[in-house]
Write a protein that holds these residues in place. Structure first.
Motif, PDB file in Angstrom:
ATOM      1  N   VAL A  78       0.805  -1.213   0.000  1.00  0.00           N
ATOM      2  CA  VAL A  78       0.000   0.000   0.000  1.00  0.00           C
ATOM      3  C   VAL A  78       0.840   1.265   0.000  1.00  0.00           C
ATOM      4  N   ILE A  79       2.119   1.199   0.329  1.00  0.00           N
ATOM      5  CA  ILE A  79       2.980   2.372   0.283  1.00  0.00           C
ATOM      6  C   ILE A  79       3.246   2.699  -1.189  1.00  0.00           C
ATOM      7  N   GLY A  80       3.347   3.974  -1.516  1.00  0.00           N
ATOM      8  CA  GLY A  80       3.679   4.359  -2.884  1.00  0.00           C
ATOM      9  C   GLY A  80       2.496   4.932  -3.616  1.00  0.00           C
ATOM     10  N   ALA A  81       1.299   4.477  -3.349  1.00  0.00           N
ATOM     11  CA  ALA A  81       0.124   5.049  -3.990  1.00  0.00           C
ATOM     12  C   ALA A  81      -0.898   5.354  -2.911  1.00  0.00           C
ATOM     13  N   ILE A  82      -1.034   6.608  -2.570  1.00  0.00           N
ATOM     14  CA  ILE A  82      -1.939   7.019  -1.510  1.00  0.00           C
ATOM     15  C   ILE A  82      -2.995   7.920  -2.113  1.00  0.00           C
ATOM     16  N   GLU A  83      -4.251   7.585  -1.901  1.00  0.00           N
ATOM     17  CA  GLU A  83      -5.331   8.407  -2.433  1.00  0.00           C
ATOM     18  C   GLU A  83      -6.266   8.770  -1.304  1.00  0.00           C
ATOM     19  N   SER A  84      -6.693  10.037  -1.286  1.00  0.00           N
ATOM     20  CA  SER A  84      -7.569  10.485  -0.214  1.00  0.00           C
ATOM     21  C   SER A  84      -8.920   9.793  -0.314  1.00  0.00           C
ATOM     22  N   LEU A  85      -9.667   9.839   0.781  1.00  0.00           N
ATOM     23  CA  LEU A  85     -10.949   9.170   0.816  1.00  0.00           C
ATOM     24  C   LEU A  85     -11.950   9.797  -0.133  1.00  0.00           C
ATOM     25  N   ASP A  86     -11.827  11.089  -0.416  1.00  0.00           N
ATOM     26  CA  ASP A  86     -12.778  11.731  -1.332  1.00  0.00           C
ATOM     27  C   ASP A  86     -12.279  11.735  -2.768  1.00  0.00           C
ATOM     28  N   GLY A  87     -11.116  11.144  -3.024  1.00  0.00           N
ATOM     29  CA  GLY A  87     -10.611  11.016  -4.389  1.00  0.00           C
ATOM     30  C   GLY A  87     -10.063  12.303  -4.969  1.00  0.00           C
ATOM     31  N   THR A  88      -9.862  13.335  -4.137  1.00  0.00           N
ATOM     32  CA  THR A  88      -9.433  14.624  -4.653  1.00  0.00           C
ATOM     33  C   THR A  88      -7.924  14.754  -4.752  1.00  0.00           C
ATOM     34  N   GLU A  89      -7.217  13.886  -4.089  1.00  0.00           N
ATOM     35  CA  GLU A  89      -5.767  14.011  -4.071  1.00  0.00           C
ATOM     36  C   GLU A  89      -5.149  12.629  -4.038  1.00  0.00           C
ATOM     37  N   ASN A 120     -13.087   8.072 -14.558  1.00  0.00           N
ATOM     38  CA  ASN A 120     -11.751   8.151 -15.157  1.00  0.00           C
ATOM     39  C   ASN A 120     -11.476   9.558 -15.671  1.00  0.00           C
ATOM     40  N   ARG A 121     -12.463  10.138 -16.335  1.00  0.00           N
ATOM     41  CA  ARG A 121     -12.287  11.498 -16.831  1.00  0.00           C
ATOM     42  C   ARG A 121     -12.011  12.460 -15.683  1.00  0.00           C
ATOM     43  N   ALA A 122     -12.701  12.289 -14.564  1.00  0.00           N
ATOM     44  CA  ALA A 122     -12.489  13.149 -13.399  1.00  0.00           C
ATOM     45  C   ALA A 122     -11.057  13.012 -12.874  1.00  0.00           C
ATOM     46  N   LYS A 123     -10.518  11.798 -12.866  1.00  0.00           N
ATOM     47  CA  LYS A 123      -9.139  11.594 -12.404  1.00  0.00           C
ATOM     48  C   LYS A 123      -8.124  12.161 -13.389  1.00  0.00           C
ATOM     49  N   ASN A 124      -8.487  12.214 -14.659  1.00  0.00           N
ATOM     50  CA  ASN A 124      -7.581  12.765 -15.667  1.00  0.00           C
ATOM     51  C   ASN A 124      -7.514  14.290 -15.622  1.00  0.00           C
ATOM     52  N   ARG A 125      -8.557  14.921 -15.125  1.00  0.00           N
ATOM     53  CA  ARG A 125      -8.566  16.387 -14.963  1.00  0.00           C
ATOM     54  C   ARG A 125      -7.854  16.699 -13.653  1.00  0.00           C
ATOM     55  N   ARG A 126      -6.572  17.015 -13.755  1.00  0.00           N
ATOM     56  CA  ARG A 126      -5.773  17.165 -12.546  1.00  0.00           C
ATOM     57  C   ARG A 126      -4.600  18.103 -12.772  1.00  0.00           C
ATOM     58  N   VAL A 127      -4.030  18.545 -11.657  1.00  0.00           N
ATOM     59  CA  VAL A 127      -2.754  19.245 -11.667  1.00  0.00           C
ATOM     60  C   VAL A 127      -1.837  18.456 -10.755  1.00  0.00           C
ATOM     61  N   GLU A 128      -0.663  18.115 -11.269  1.00  0.00           N
ATOM     62  CA  GLU A 128       0.311  17.353 -10.491  1.00  0.00           C
ATOM     63  C   GLU A 128       1.460  18.266 -10.086  1.00  0.00           C
ATOM     64  N   ILE A 129       1.885  18.102  -8.849  1.00  0.00           N
ATOM     65  CA  ILE A 129       3.034  18.831  -8.328  1.00  0.00           C
ATOM     66  C   ILE A 129       4.100  17.778  -8.065  1.00  0.00           C
ATOM     67  N   VAL A 130       5.230  17.902  -8.759  1.00  0.00           N
ATOM     68  CA  VAL A 130       6.279  16.879  -8.743  1.00  0.00           C
ATOM     69  C   VAL A 130       7.541  17.490  -8.152  1.00  0.00           C
ATOM     70  N   THR A 141       4.975  12.702  -6.547  1.00  0.00           N
ATOM     71  CA  THR A 141       3.977  13.368  -7.378  1.00  0.00           C
ATOM     72  C   THR A 141       2.693  13.466  -6.565  1.00  0.00           C
ATOM     73  N   VAL A 142       2.252  14.697  -6.320  1.00  0.00           N
ATOM     74  CA  VAL A 142       0.979  14.939  -5.640  1.00  0.00           C
ATOM     75  C   VAL A 142       0.013  15.405  -6.720  1.00  0.00           C
ATOM     76  N   ALA A 143      -1.063  14.650  -6.912  1.00  0.00           N
ATOM     77  CA  ALA A 143      -2.060  14.989  -7.929  1.00  0.00           C
ATOM     78  C   ALA A 143      -3.321  15.501  -7.247  1.00  0.00           C
ATOM     79  N   LEU A 144      -3.773  16.672  -7.670  1.00  0.00           N
ATOM     80  CA  LEU A 144      -5.011  17.273  -7.176  1.00  0.00           C
ATOM     81  C   LEU A 144      -5.991  17.315  -8.335  1.00  0.00           C
ATOM     82  N   THR A 145      -7.198  16.794  -8.136  1.00  0.00           N
ATOM     83  CA  THR A 145      -8.157  16.819  -9.234  1.00  0.00           C
ATOM     84  C   THR A 145      -8.582  18.245  -9.521  1.00  0.00           C
TER      85      THR A 145
END
Length: 179
Positions: free
Chosen positions: A38-49, A164-174, A59-63
């Motif tokens: 489970v380490i390496g891919a962490i997603e918030s409970l509301d799917g926003t980050e 899937n489309r919602a997850k693709n609409r994002r800004v990533e901070i790397v 890489t932090v991805a924000l929808t």
């Protein structure tokens, strides 16, 4: 490693089921995934980050649905709060150097429109992050990719997939972490 027990529990409960180990006895403990899974891919409970760490790169991805109104590139009030949290994380963990702000869209609309929208959104996040970061030695770099780098397929079996489309609409901070 986990910021809270509830996040760790959520990761275990939302992880896909795996085959029971050969030595499974049918106890609850047999259902718990090893922490390495489970380490390496962490997603918030509301799917926003979500956050992914590969080696020293995070890489932090924000929808975009959290950051912007539909077809807009001005940040929402909620976005500023989220970006404040991400900036604090970068301040705490970053090794300095270049922090990339990457804008992405789904496949709806024309390619040129999506590319422009993703660039403007990345630039809006970059500008906000500039005012939020306190670390010296960090250079922000904004780039828009439009729909060219989806996380998930926008269309499956000829049908659009809204999640899937919602997850693709994002800004990533790397950024890179200190070692």
């Amino acid at each position: 490693m986990f910021r809270s027990l509830s996040l760790a529990l959520a990761l275990v409960l939302t992880s896909p089921p795996t085959a029971a180990p050969e030595n499974a006895t049918g106890r609850v403990e047999d259902l718990v995934l090893p922490i390495e899974d489970v380490i390496g891919a962490i997603e918030s409970l509301d799917g926003t980050e979500s956050e992914i760490q590969e080696g020293t790169q995070v890489t932090v991805a924000l929808t975009s649905d959290v950051l912007f109104a539909l077809d807009e590139w001005q940040l929402t009030a909620k976005a500023r709060q989220r970006l404040g949290e991400v900036a604090a994380k970068v301040d705490t963990e970053s090794a300095g150097g270049v922090v990339k702000v990457q804008g992405h869209t789904d496949d709806q609309g024309a390619d040129a429109y999506n590319l422009t929208l993703s660039r403007r959104r990345a630039q809006a996040v970059e500008q906000a992050m500039r005012g939020l970061l306190s670390s010296a030695g960090v250079t922000l770099q904004a780039q828009g990719y439009g729909e060219s780098r989806p996380k998930m397929p926008n269309v499956v079996d000829g049908k659009p997939v809204a999640e899937n489309r919602a997850k693709n609409r994002r800004v990533e901070i790397v950024y890179n972490v200190r070692q």
